[in-house]
Motif scaffolding. Structure first.
Motif, PDB file in Angstrom:
ATOM      1  N   UNK A   1       0.844  -1.203   0.000  1.00  0.00           N
ATOM      2  CA  UNK A   1       0.000   0.000   0.000  1.00  0.00           C
ATOM      3  C   UNK A   1       0.873   1.245   0.000  1.00  0.00           C
ATOM      4  N   UNK A   2       0.548   2.214  -0.851  1.00  0.00           N
ATOM      5  CA  UNK A   2       1.347   3.430  -0.914  1.00  0.00           C
ATOM      6  C   UNK A   2       1.163   4.267   0.350  1.00  0.00           C
ATOM      7  N   UNK A   3       2.198   5.044   0.664  1.00  0.00           N
ATOM      8  CA  UNK A   3       2.158   5.930   1.824  1.00  0.00           C
ATOM      9  C   UNK A   3       1.859   7.339   1.336  1.00  0.00           C
ATOM     10  N   UNK A   4       0.668   7.820   1.636  1.00  0.00           N
ATOM     11  CA  UNK A   4       0.226   9.133   1.187  1.00  0.00           C
ATOM     12  C   UNK A   4      -0.108  10.015   2.374  1.00  0.00           C
ATOM     13  N   UNK A   5       0.339  11.250   2.318  1.00  0.00           N
ATOM     14  CA  UNK A   5       0.040  12.190   3.380  1.00  0.00           C
ATOM     15  C   UNK A   5       0.209  13.605   2.879  1.00  0.00           C
ATOM     16  N   UNK A   6       0.349  14.525   3.801  1.00  0.00           N
ATOM     17  CA  UNK A   6       0.453  15.937   3.435  1.00  0.00           C
ATOM     18  C   UNK A   6       1.274  16.670   4.484  1.00  0.00           C
ATOM     19  N   UNK A   7       1.567  17.914   4.172  1.00  0.00           N
ATOM     20  CA  UNK A   7       2.091  18.812   5.196  1.00  0.00           C
ATOM     21  C   UNK A   7       0.987  19.057   6.217  1.00  0.00           C
ATOM     22  N   UNK A   8       1.327  18.964   7.497  1.00  0.00           N
ATOM     23  CA  UNK A   8       0.378  19.278   8.566  1.00  0.00           C
ATOM     24  C   UNK A   8       1.058  20.232   9.544  1.00  0.00           C
ATOM     25  N   UNK A   9       0.272  20.924  10.340  1.00  0.00           N
ATOM     26  CA  UNK A   9       0.831  21.886  11.283  1.00  0.00           C
ATOM     27  C   UNK A   9       1.319  21.180  12.548  1.00  0.00           C
TER      28      UNK A   9
ATOM     29  N   UNK B   1      -1.068  11.821 -14.695  1.00  0.00           N
ATOM     30  CA  UNK B   1       0.390  11.772 -14.550  1.00  0.00           C
ATOM     31  C   UNK B   1       0.804  11.750 -13.091  1.00  0.00           C
ATOM     32  N   UNK B   2       0.113  12.500 -12.245  1.00  0.00           N
ATOM     33  CA  UNK B   2       0.445  12.517 -10.822  1.00  0.00           C
ATOM     34  C   UNK B   2       0.130  11.168 -10.180  1.00  0.00           C
ATOM     35  N   UNK B   3      -0.993  10.581 -10.561  1.00  0.00           N
ATOM     36  CA  UNK B   3      -1.340   9.263 -10.027  1.00  0.00           C
ATOM     37  C   UNK B   3      -0.315   8.220 -10.491  1.00  0.00           C
ATOM     38  N   UNK B   4       0.119   8.346 -11.732  1.00  0.00           N
ATOM     39  CA  UNK B   4       1.129   7.420 -12.257  1.00  0.00           C
ATOM     40  C   UNK B   4       2.416   7.530 -11.443  1.00  0.00           C
ATOM     41  N   UNK B   5       2.828   8.762 -11.131  1.00  0.00           N
ATOM     42  CA  UNK B   5       4.048   8.961 -10.352  1.00  0.00           C
ATOM     43  C   UNK B   5       3.902   8.413  -8.937  1.00  0.00           C
ATOM     44  N   UNK B   6       2.754   8.647  -8.321  1.00  0.00           N
ATOM     45  CA  UNK B   6       2.516   8.178  -6.955  1.00  0.00           C
ATOM     46  C   UNK B   6       2.565   6.657  -6.870  1.00  0.00           C
ATOM     47  N   UNK B   7       2.078   5.988  -7.896  1.00  0.00           N
ATOM     48  CA  UNK B   7       2.021   4.523  -7.898  1.00  0.00           C
ATOM     49  C   UNK B   7       3.184   3.892  -8.667  1.00  0.00           C
ATOM     50  N   UNK B   8       4.200   4.680  -8.990  1.00  0.00           N
ATOM     51  CA  UNK B   8       5.293   4.168  -9.813  1.00  0.00           C
ATOM     52  C   UNK B   8       6.024   3.032  -9.090  1.00  0.00           C
ATOM     53  N   UNK B   9       6.295   1.931  -9.788  1.00  0.00           N
ATOM     54  CA  UNK B   9       6.927   0.775  -9.130  1.00  0.00           C
ATOM     55  C   UNK B   9       8.343   1.019  -8.645  1.00  0.00           C
ATOM     56  N   UNK B  10       8.981   2.093  -9.103  1.00  0.00           N
ATOM     57  CA  UNK B  10      10.343   2.386  -8.645  1.00  0.00           C
ATOM     58  C   UNK B  10      10.370   2.831  -7.188  1.00  0.00           C
ATOM     59  N   UNK B  11       9.234   3.353  -6.684  1.00  0.00           N
ATOM     60  CA  UNK B  11       9.221   3.938  -5.335  1.00  0.00           C
ATOM     61  C   UNK B  11       8.019   3.464  -4.524  1.00  0.00           C
ATOM     62  N   UNK B  12       7.880   2.167  -4.319  1.00  0.00           N
ATOM     63  CA  UNK B  12       6.665   1.669  -3.642  1.00  0.00           C
ATOM     64  C   UNK B  12       6.573   2.057  -2.178  1.00  0.00           C
TER      65      UNK B  12
END
Length: 283
Positions: free
Chosen positions: A1-9, A240-251
């Protein structure tokens, strides 16, 4: 599963615990914080950061890691003003210690701006500063790819590789790939992300990527302007952004959103974070 998050305070009485709670509210499984305001050096004592409570909360919500971003005022490339450079070195050393104390392994750093002295001088100065602060026990410093505005260094993989070559403990260096910055620096993230990664791999090695900043861009490729856009609302686009997020080089890399706040549906004059919706879009 990909690790997705954001900047938070990170503020108030709960500090890092509040950061973790904010991340969870977005459906995130990683996040990024500044240890204080990115425009200054004012910082709370490490004992006030609620680190233990934050980690207990993170573990109960399946967050295994987060990353730290160094403040913008750190400019290791400055050779024009010795006092600015010395402040950068000293404060970066403190940020490294704070990052480790908070339990993070990665501190993201803008390489710096040469302020007119030239790229070579700036690269030499950055390497000198990193050699002052990096040891075998340091956390990783992830040099961020930059858009190329003004006298920024880090607008190309070649510039980052040149820094690597001059740093003694370069095993403690990593790279933060910012998708908006790459686009604005002239890398074709939209149409040839595979080619971008192949070039990165040849010059720096895919194993040296530590974080991906997931931002759309308001600018055409090569504009050298650095203006983030919300996911799917810029020139890179959602596919393109989704492709980069799910790219197999950086799971396993944390992917961090830094997109602009948007008008609230209830009050257009109020800005709210878009991260919950954008994380869902990218998953």
């Amino acid at each position: 599963m990909i690790k997705l998050g954001s900047h938070v305070s990170m503020s108030g009485r709960e500090m890092l615990l509040a950061s973790a709670k904010e991340a969870v509210s977005y459906g995130a499984d990683t996040f990024m914080v500044y240890t204080g305001a990115p425009q200054n050096t004012k910082r709370k004592d490490i004992s006030a950061l609620m680190t233990e409570s934050a980690w207990a909360y993170m573990k109960s919500h399946h967050i295994q890691e987060f990353v730290v971003h160094a403040p913008y005022i750190i400019n290791l490339a400055n050779s024009v003003n010795p006092e600015t450079w010395q402040l950068a070195v000293e404060f970066l050393a403190l940020e490294i210690e704070r990052t480790k104390a908070m339990g993070s392994q990665v501190l993201i750093l803008h390489p710096g701006s040469h302020v007119g002295a030239g790229v070579k001088v700036g690269i030499d100065r950055i390497a000198q500063g990193l050699n002052e602060v990096l040891t075998a026990d340091s956390c990783y410093i992830a040099l961020e790819t930059m858009a190329g505005k003004g006298s920024e260094i880090g607008r190309s993989f070649e510039e980052l590789a040149a820094i690597y070559d001059k740093v003694t403990h370069n095993g403690k260096l990593r790279v933060c790939l910012d998708l908006c910055h790459l686009n604005d620096a002239g890398y074709d993230v939209k149409n040839d992300f595979d080619g971008v990664i192949d070039r990165f791999d040849k010059l720096l090695g895919k194993q040296n990527a530590a974080v991906i900043h997931v931002n759309d861009s308001k600018n055409e490729c090569g504009a050298a302007k650095d203006r983030h856009a919300n996911i799917g609302q810029g020139t890179i686009g959602l596919p393109a952004l989704r492709y980069a997020v799910h790219h197999p080089a950086f799971p396993d890399l944390p992917k961090i959103l830094e997109t602009p706040y948007i008008p609230s549906p209830e009050d257009a004059a109020k800005k709210v974070p878009p991260y919950k919706e954008e994380i869902q879009m990218l998953r």
